[in-house]
Design a protein around this motif. Structure first.
Motif, PDB file in Angstrom:
ATOM      1  N   UNK A   1      43.660 114.765 -40.641  1.00 23.81           N
ATOM      2  CA  UNK A   1      42.709 114.872 -39.537  1.00 23.81           C
ATOM      3  C   UNK A   1      41.291 114.580 -40.019  1.00 23.81           C
ATOM      4  N   UNK A   2      40.929 115.133 -41.165  1.00 21.80           N
ATOM      5  CA  UNK A   2      39.601 114.885 -41.738  1.00 21.80           C
ATOM      6  C   UNK A   2      39.397 113.386 -41.952  1.00 21.80           C
ATOM      7  N   UNK A   3      40.404 112.728 -42.542  1.00 26.89           N
ATOM      8  CA  UNK A   3      40.298 111.290 -42.782  1.00 26.89           C
ATOM      9  C   UNK A   3      40.127 110.499 -41.503  1.00 26.89           C
ATOM     10  N   UNK A   4      40.929 110.829 -40.481  1.00 28.64           N
ATOM     11  CA  UNK A   4      40.875 110.089 -39.221  1.00 28.64           C
ATOM     12  C   UNK A   4      39.530 110.296 -38.513  1.00 28.64           C
ATOM     13  N   UNK A   5      39.044 111.526 -38.516  1.00 26.50           N
ATOM     14  CA  UNK A   5      37.777 111.818 -37.843  1.00 26.50           C
ATOM     15  C   UNK A   5      36.614 111.129 -38.538  1.00 26.50           C
ATOM     16  N   UNK A   6      36.585 111.191 -39.865  1.00 27.35           N
ATOM     17  CA  UNK A   6      35.491 110.544 -40.587  1.00 27.35           C
ATOM     18  C   UNK A   6      35.575 109.021 -40.480  1.00 27.35           C
ATOM     19  N   UNK A   7      36.787 108.501 -40.388  1.00 23.81           N
ATOM     20  CA  UNK A   7      36.948 107.054 -40.245  1.00 23.81           C
ATOM     21  C   UNK A   7      36.376 106.539 -38.933  1.00 23.81           C
ATOM     22  N   UNK A   8      36.399 107.382 -37.887  1.00 23.44           N
ATOM     23  CA  UNK A   8      35.898 106.984 -36.572  1.00 23.44           C
ATOM     24  C   UNK A   8      34.476 107.502 -36.306  1.00 23.44           C
TER      25      UNK A   8
END
Length: 331
Positions: free
Chosen positions: A210-217
């Motif tokens: 989730x952290x990765x996906x949120x920071x990616x967007x």
């Protein structure tokens, strides 16, 4: 003129008189409880039980997984209604009686304990201390005023409340009073590193993704001073994350020196838009949240809205940018 200390002591004396003269207490806090809500409720419950009082805790939402191994959490009841017979209601961390999300709260003798600006003073006794670092800090003062022994369980929950609500001692209102309390909690047996690991180093695989996906967007606005992050059903499903994995995610972009504020949009189908705001230093995001009907602290605030996300996003970015510009060293 009554001094702040005299007013505080008079209020504490009034609360203690109710506790001494009544037997049955119901404790509650806001919907989607955080560490301060859980820690404050359970510390107060353990203290009341030392006095042989009957205590129940009712919340409308379950305790996040992160806190379920802490002592007493299994005794928290989840219900939509404040059912049962009790002599006094103790509401913590709620600006009004709608915040707990429970029916049938009105009409009960109510003790209102809160450290947020904008409290509506809805209780029969209202103890509002906006200088407190956490509600747990206020509960500590009340327990000491009652002359109750700070046991290991009480100390654990007071430390949990303070550690989480200050963002691991990052936010404002942290004073010598805060660290003196923590010193006494450690003397009572609290292991700060153990609690910190439970809270900050016990995430799930879903949270990591989730952290990765949120920071990616993530979008950076206002010359990279404002980080805007998003979460919706699609991201949640793709990562395997859950509501319990959201604790503290809003703070991550603040680890970059240039980022001074964060807006976190949670846009789920069938629910109002939820927006969490965080900031550093003198950037007052509470003042912005209030314009949308929300509240909180200067560096940690939020609101809900029924307006579509794009409309809220546009106006919110404009307001935060203006606040950042007004607080710029060059302004």
């Amino acid at each position: 003129m009554m001094t702040p200390n005299k007013r505080k002591n008079d209020t504490l004396a009034s609360i203690c008189a109710v506790i001494e003269n009544q037997e049955r207490f119901l404790l509650t806090s806001h919907a989607r409880p955080d560490g301060d809500a859980i820690g404050s409720q359970l510390a107060m419950a353990f203290a009341l039980k030392q006095l042989n009082k009957q205590v129940r805790i009712i919340n409308c939402d379950p305790t996040p997984d992160l806190y379920r191994t802490f002592p007493g959490v299994q005794d928290i009841e989840i219900s939509a209604t404040a059912k049962g017979n009790f002599d006094a209601l103790v509401v913590m961390e709620c600006s009004n009686l709608s915040r707990p999300g429970l029916q049938e709260l009105q009409g009960n003798y109510t003790i209102n304990i809160d450290h947020h600006l904008g409290n509506e003073n809805y209780g029969d006794i209202n103890w509002i201390d906006e200088t407190a670092a956490a509600c747990g800090e206020m509960v500590f003062d009340l327990i000491r005023f009652l002359g109750i022994t700070i046991t290991h369980d009480i100390a654990t929950h007071l430390y949990l409340a303070t550690l989480t609500d200050t963002g691991s001692f990052h936010y404002g209102n942290i004073t010598a009073r805060t660290f003196e309390m923590c010193r006494q909690l450690v003397e009572a047996g609290v292991n700060p590193s153990s609690i910190a690991r439970k809270i900050f180093d016990s995430g799930t695989r879903g949270r990591l993704k989730l952290v990765g996906a949120i920071l990616n967007k993530m979008d950076l606005e206002a010359s990279d001073r404002l980080a805007v992050i998003y979460l919706n059903d699609e991201i949640m499903n793709d990562t395997g994350g859950s509501e319990d994995d959201l604790e503290g995610l809003v703070n991550i972009p603040l680890s970059a020196e240039v980022v001074q504020a964060v807006a976190f949009f949670k846009d789920f189908k069938g629910q109002p838009l939820r927006v969490s705001l965080r900031s550093k230093g003198d950037i007052d995001v509470r003042a912005i949240a209030v314009t949308y009907g929300g509240g909180g602290h200067a560096n940690a605030a939020g609101f809900t809205s029924d307006v579509p996300i794009e409309a809220v996003r546009k106006t919110l970015i404009s307001k935060i940018t203006a606040t950042l510009d007004n607080n710029s060293p060059d302004s």
